[in-house]
Design a protein around this motif. Structure first.
Motif, PDB file in Angstrom:
ATOM      1  N   PHE A  85       2.716  -6.963   5.324  1.00 34.58           N
ATOM      2  CA  PHE A  85       1.945  -5.735   5.145  1.00 34.58           C
ATOM      3  C   PHE A  85       0.507  -6.046   4.716  1.00 34.58           C
ATOM      4  N   PRO A  86       0.299  -6.864   3.666  1.00 37.12           N
ATOM      5  CA  PRO A  86      -1.077  -7.109   3.203  1.00 37.12           C
ATOM      6  C   PRO A  86      -1.794  -8.161   4.042  1.00 37.12           C
ATOM      7  N   MET A  87      -3.105  -8.210   3.879  1.00 34.84           N
ATOM      8  CA  MET A  87      -3.894  -9.264   4.502  1.00 34.84           C
ATOM      9  C   MET A  87      -3.737 -10.543   3.680  1.00 34.84           C
ATOM     10  N   PHE A  88      -3.566 -11.664   4.371  1.00 33.90           N
ATOM     11  CA  PHE A  88      -3.484 -12.954   3.691  1.00 33.90           C
ATOM     12  C   PHE A  88      -4.477 -13.918   4.315  1.00 33.90           C
ATOM     13  N   MET A  89      -5.183 -14.627   3.446  1.00 31.01           N
ATOM     14  CA  MET A  89      -6.083 -15.687   3.917  1.00 31.01           C
ATOM     15  C   MET A  89      -5.564 -16.993   3.349  1.00 31.01           C
ATOM     16  N   THR A  90      -5.087 -17.856   4.216  1.00 29.88           N
ATOM     17  CA  THR A  90      -4.472 -19.105   3.780  1.00 29.88           C
ATOM     18  C   THR A  90      -5.126 -20.282   4.494  1.00 29.88           C
ATOM     19  N   ALA A  91      -4.792 -21.477   4.030  1.00 26.70           N
ATOM     20  CA  ALA A  91      -5.309 -22.685   4.673  1.00 26.70           C
ATOM     21  C   ALA A  91      -4.801 -22.822   6.105  1.00 26.70           C
ATOM     22  N   ALA A  92      -3.648 -22.137   6.362  1.00 24.56           N
ATOM     23  CA  ALA A  92      -3.066 -22.204   7.701  1.00 24.56           C
ATOM     24  C   ALA A  92      -3.608 -21.124   8.625  1.00 24.56           C
ATOM     25  N   GLY A  93      -4.472 -20.277   8.085  1.00 28.53           N
ATOM     26  CA  GLY A  93      -5.033 -19.208   8.896  1.00 28.53           C
ATOM     27  C   GLY A  93      -4.938 -17.864   8.199  1.00 28.53           C
ATOM     28  N   SER A  94      -5.558 -16.862   8.771  1.00 29.35           N
ATOM     29  CA  SER A  94      -5.594 -15.522   8.186  1.00 29.35           C
ATOM     30  C   SER A  94      -4.575 -14.604   8.853  1.00 29.35           C
ATOM     31  N   ILE A  95      -3.979 -13.731   8.046  1.00 32.13           N
ATOM     32  CA  ILE A  95      -3.035 -12.717   8.534  1.00 32.13           C
ATOM     33  C   ILE A  95      -3.686 -11.353   8.361  1.00 32.13           C
ATOM     34  N   ALA A  96      -3.795 -10.594   9.444  1.00 30.37           N
ATOM     35  CA  ALA A  96      -4.382  -9.251   9.369  1.00 30.37           C
ATOM     36  C   ALA A  96      -3.401  -8.293   8.698  1.00 30.37           C
ATOM     37  N   PRO A  97      -3.903  -7.294   7.976  1.00 29.16           N
ATOM     38  CA  PRO A  97      -2.995  -6.337   7.338  1.00 29.16           C
ATOM     39  C   PRO A  97      -2.308  -5.442   8.370  1.00 29.16           C
ATOM     40  N   ALA A  98      -1.134  -4.959   8.020  1.00 29.76           N
ATOM     41  CA  ALA A  98      -0.404  -4.040   8.903  1.00 29.76           C
ATOM     42  C   ALA A  98      -1.152  -2.714   8.986  1.00 29.76           C
ATOM     43  N   LYS A  99      -1.143  -2.118  10.175  1.00 29.38           N
ATOM     44  CA  LYS A  99      -1.735  -0.794  10.372  1.00 29.38           C
ATOM     45  C   LYS A  99      -0.610   0.233  10.367  1.00 29.38           C
ATOM     46  N   LEU A 100      -0.701   1.186   9.445  1.00 32.45           N
ATOM     47  CA  LEU A 100       0.373   2.146   9.256  1.00 32.45           C
ATOM     48  C   LEU A 100      -0.140   3.557   9.518  1.00 32.45           C
ATOM     49  N   LEU A 101       0.585   4.322  10.330  1.00 33.51           N
ATOM     50  CA  LEU A 101       0.227   5.701  10.645  1.00 33.51           C
ATOM     51  C   LEU A 101       1.290   6.637  10.074  1.00 33.51           C
ATOM     52  N   ILE A 102       0.855   7.640   9.326  1.00 33.53           N
ATOM     53  CA  ILE A 102       1.780   8.611   8.744  1.00 33.53           C
ATOM     54  C   ILE A 102       1.499   9.976   9.351  1.00 33.53           C
ATOM     55  N   LEU A 103       2.518  10.583   9.936  1.00 35.89           N
ATOM     56  CA  LEU A 103       2.381  11.905  10.553  1.00 35.89           C
ATOM     57  C   LEU A 103       2.974  12.947   9.615  1.00 35.89           C
ATOM     58  N   GLY A 104       2.102  13.653   8.914  1.00 36.77           N
ATOM     59  CA  GLY A 104       2.538  14.666   7.957  1.00 36.77           C
ATOM     60  C   GLY A 104       2.206  14.233   6.539  1.00 36.77           C
ATOM     61  N   ALA A 105       1.332  15.006   5.882  1.00 35.55           N
ATOM     62  CA  ALA A 105       0.904  14.652   4.523  1.00 35.55           C
ATOM     63  C   ALA A 105       1.461  15.633   3.505  1.00 35.55           C
ATOM     64  N   GLY A 106       2.754  15.885   3.620  1.00 36.84           N
ATOM     65  CA  GLY A 106       3.434  16.656   2.577  1.00 36.84           C
ATOM     66  C   GLY A 106       3.779  15.714   1.435  1.00 36.84           C
ATOM     67  N   VAL A 107       4.780  16.090   0.642  1.00 38.22           N
ATOM     68  CA  VAL A 107       5.162  15.264  -0.505  1.00 38.22           C
ATOM     69  C   VAL A 107       5.614  13.875  -0.053  1.00 38.22           C
ATOM     70  N   ALA A 108       6.463  13.808   0.975  1.00 41.65           N
ATOM     71  CA  ALA A 108       6.937  12.511   1.466  1.00 41.65           C
ATOM     72  C   ALA A 108       5.787  11.685   2.021  1.00 41.65           C
ATOM     73  N   GLY A 109       4.924  12.319   2.783  1.00 40.91           N
ATOM     74  CA  GLY A 109       3.805  11.610   3.381  1.00 40.91           C
ATOM     75  C   GLY A 109       2.842  11.050   2.346  1.00 40.91           C
ATOM     76  N   LEU A 110       2.543  11.842   1.326  1.00 37.64           N
ATOM     77  CA  LEU A 110       1.616  11.389   0.282  1.00 37.64           C
ATOM     78  C   LEU A 110       2.199  10.221  -0.510  1.00 37.64           C
ATOM     79  N   GLN A 111       3.500  10.279  -0.795  1.00 42.71           N
ATOM     80  CA  GLN A 111       4.129   9.170  -1.501  1.00 42.71           C
ATOM     81  C   GLN A 111       4.164   7.932  -0.614  1.00 42.71           C
ATOM     82  N   ALA A 112       4.350   8.140   0.685  1.00 39.77           N
ATOM     83  CA  ALA A 112       4.343   7.011   1.620  1.00 39.77           C
ATOM     84  C   ALA A 112       2.962   6.354   1.660  1.00 39.77           C
ATOM     85  N   ILE A 113       1.907   7.160   1.627  1.00 43.95           N
ATOM     86  CA  ILE A 113       0.544   6.606   1.592  1.00 43.95           C
ATOM     87  C   ILE A 113       0.380   5.711   0.371  1.00 43.95           C
ATOM     88  N   ALA A 114       0.729   6.265  -0.796  1.00 44.19           N
ATOM     89  CA  ALA A 114       0.541   5.529  -2.046  1.00 44.19           C
ATOM     90  C   ALA A 114       1.313   4.217  -2.041  1.00 44.19           C
TER      91      ALA A 114
END
Length: 367
Positions: free
Chosen positions: A150-179
């Motif tokens: 999920f997170p971006m990592f920069m290591t001696a072996a190379g860099s890992i890009a962060p995961a891109k996450l899309l949330i459809l719906g920003a109700g209570v579940a969506g907001l907690q998912a964002i956080a």
């Protein structure tokens, strides 16, 4: 006044009351009887209920002798009851025949998922308390299923890009998912038909996807509303652009009493890269993708689509604790200080979630 706590079906791990809620009720002079093993899946045994002041009785005895029966889901014994009060989360807009039958039997039914979503009702809002857990667990489930960081990592072996996450719906579940997703280091985009939630979304560190021309949902009591065909076409185009770049998609969009809207088409699914994950929290009402199956994981051209509308039950102890508190707060509206029943239908919350009474379906939307 006797309240009976029934054990839920085998697929449900939550229980209406934990022992701590039983203690609060017995202090008010209410007798609480509990079915054996009702709290075991939520990590509370019968001895704890007895210490809290409850009596352990057989299911048959509970059904026959209780004034109020609490069960999260509809239960088969209700078909033979008369003149009882039943309280749970019965999805009456989808279970209309069941509600009609209960009405004929003379049951008084309160379904807490139909509470008006007002400020006063917040302490009883079971949809919000359970959706909060679902949003949290949806991200953890996605992280566990997704085969990359999920997170971006920069290591001696190379860099890992962060995961891109899309949330459809920003109700209570969506907001907690964002956080939760932001805590794990993902880059998050969010879509919602309600422009009013943009500020909340951005305050949690996510990008808000805007599509102009949404139908006004301000009078829908906090629920989503159906959108015009023109809006849906523009919505799908904008969502499609984001989905093509997304590694994880969490969908939460539901409309009370209707099939969940299809937000992710098969064409969109085909643009997602192999190994991507979709968590569909609207699976119980059809899902937000055309291939979602409730309580199943579907592998569609390399994309994992997990249909689960009951993720709250994967945290049974905390989910039961919050649900029980919601239920206790509602009971205080219908039980007086002496522990006696007082059904005050002049109260907008009592009336608002009452589905059947006096031999009829009384809730306007269910009728």
């Amino acid at each position: 006044m006797t309240i009976g706590v029934l054990k839920e079906p085998s697929e449900e791990s939550r229980v209406s009351f934990l022992p701590e809620t039983v203690t609060a009720l017995t202090k008010k002079g209410v007798t609480v009887i509990v079915e054996p093993g009702a709290g075991e899946k939520a990590f509370h045994n019968d001895e704890e209920y007895v210490k809290a002041g409850a009596a352990i009785k057989s299911r048959t005895e509970i059904v026959q002798s209780s004034d109020i029966l609490v069960a999260i889901h509809p239960f088969p014994e209700a078909a033979g009851l008369t003149a009882k009060i039943v309280i749970g989360v019965y999805q009456p807009l989808f279970n209309v025949p069941v509600m009609q039958q209960w009405a004929k039997q003379g049951l008084v039914t309160f379904s807490l998922d139909m509470l008006p979503r007002t400020t006063r009702a917040q302490s009883m809002d079971v949809l919000s308390s359970q959706a909060n857990i679902a949003g949290y667990k949806a991200v953890l489930l996605a992280a566990n299923t997704y085969g990359r960081y999920f997170p971006m990592f920069m290591t001696a072996a190379g860099s890992i890009a962060p995961a891109k996450l899309l949330i459809l719906g920003a109700g209570v579940a969506g907001l907690q998912a964002i956080a939760t997703a932001r805590r794990l280091g993902a880059v998050v985009e969010v879509f919602d038909t309600r422009p009013a939630v943009k500020e909340e979304v951005m305050s949690l560190g996510a990008k808000f996807i805007e599509v102009e021309g949404a139908a006004d949902a301000s009078k829908a009591g906090g629920y989503a509303v159906e959108q015009s065909n023109d809006y849906q076409q523009r919505q799908q185009k904008r969502i499609g652009e984001s989905i093509a770049k997304a590694d994880i998609v969490i969908t939460t969009a539901q409309i009370p009493g209707k099939k969940a809207p299809i937000l992710i088409t098969e064409e969109m699914l085909q643009t997602m890269r192999v190994g991507s994950v979709i968590i569909d929290l609207a699976a119980a009402t059809g899902g937000n993708t055309p291939v979602t199956k409730n309580d199943q994981t579907v592998l569609y051209k390399g994309v994992h689509i997990i249909g689960n509308s009951n993720l709250a039950a994967s945290m049974p102890s905390d989910a039961s604790k919050l649900y029980g508190k919601n239920l206790l707060n509602f009971l205080q509206l219908i039980i007086d200080k002496e522990g006696k029943l007082n059904l005050n239908f002049d109260d907008d919350l009592v009336k608002g979630c009452c589905i059947t009474n006096n031999g009829a379906v009384v809730h306007e939307r269910v009728k």
